[in-house]
Design an enzyme around this catalytic site. Sequence first.
Site, PDB file in Angstrom:
ATOM      1  N   ASP A 128      41.029  36.219  47.170  1.00  0.00           N
ATOM      2  CA  ASP A 128      40.881  37.041  48.373  1.00  0.00           C
ATOM      3  C   ASP A 128      41.475  36.386  49.610  1.00  0.00           C
ATOM      4  O   ASP A 128      41.112  36.731  50.724  1.00  0.00           O
ATOM      5  CB  ASP A 128      39.402  37.383  48.611  1.00  0.00           C
ATOM      6  CG  ASP A 128      38.546  36.140  48.839  1.00  0.00           C
ATOM      7  OD1 ASP A 128      39.082  35.013  48.792  1.00  0.00           O
ATOM      8  OD2 ASP A 128      37.336  36.292  49.083  1.00  0.00           O
ATOM      9  N   CYS A 188      35.833  40.257  52.010  1.00  0.00           N
ATOM     10  CA  CYS A 188      34.607  41.019  51.746  1.00  0.00           C
ATOM     11  C   CYS A 188      33.419  40.456  52.523  1.00  0.00           C
ATOM     12  O   CYS A 188      32.555  41.200  52.980  1.00  0.00           O
ATOM     13  CB  CYS A 188      34.302  41.004  50.252  1.00  0.00           C
ATOM     14  SG  CYS A 188      35.532  41.862  49.238  1.00  0.00           S
TER      15      CYS A 188
END
Length: 251
Positions: A128, A188
């Site tokens: 990520d 996230c």
Amino acid sequence: MMDDQALLRYSRQIMLPEVDIDGQERLLRAHALIVGAGGLGSPAALYLAAAGVGRITIADADQVELSNLQRQIAHQQASIGLNKARSAQASMQALNPHCHVIALDQHMQGDQLEQLVASADVVLDCTDRFSSRYAVNAASQKAGVPLVSGAAIRFSGQLAVFDPRDVECPCYACLYPPDESGDEALSCSESGVMAPLVGLIGCFQAVEAFKLLSGAGTAHRGLSLFDGLSGQWRHFQVPRDPQCPVCEKRS
């Protein structure tokens, strides 16, 4: 050669003409590398293990936290505090003890990353951070190993396959030039994500890896974007950048 138990375990795949015995045996001989054992890596790892990929290396330096359990389905309540790669390894081997799973509980970089990528038949980027994605992409291009890239944030997901064996195929840096991105990009933990979305994209990554390893079908081309709020997919053709500093020497 598969024994009777293996033939029964993988029978629903072997029944597919595009897979058959030969495709299943290719899966059993294959080595997949999964970088990241979080929201994307969890479903991808579980499905590839269940499908019969013979050897899977999964790498992640982070530990399981309570907030991960909303979406990172390879981990359980009892996994909190454990390394994510080792937690995922336990889940994968519980699902399919015949899959040889190697857990690496450290951040792969430099020569170590390049050697690891070169040993694989396919790489799944389930990270990520842009810095990790660029490093994995560069190693993939150098080794000539196809890369299945996924990302998910909020209600949006994306998938692309970058295959350096195809001279017309772009690489990740063609799509996102390094000077236009940074690790300050959304994550996230900072922006949130819908739980099933990472499962959807991670499964999509597993589908593409399955096809590449088994020889079934054709690899995904271009960039696919999914809008979870509308339920719609959009697909874009992505040309290779002839000035890309990562893949410009490929011919």
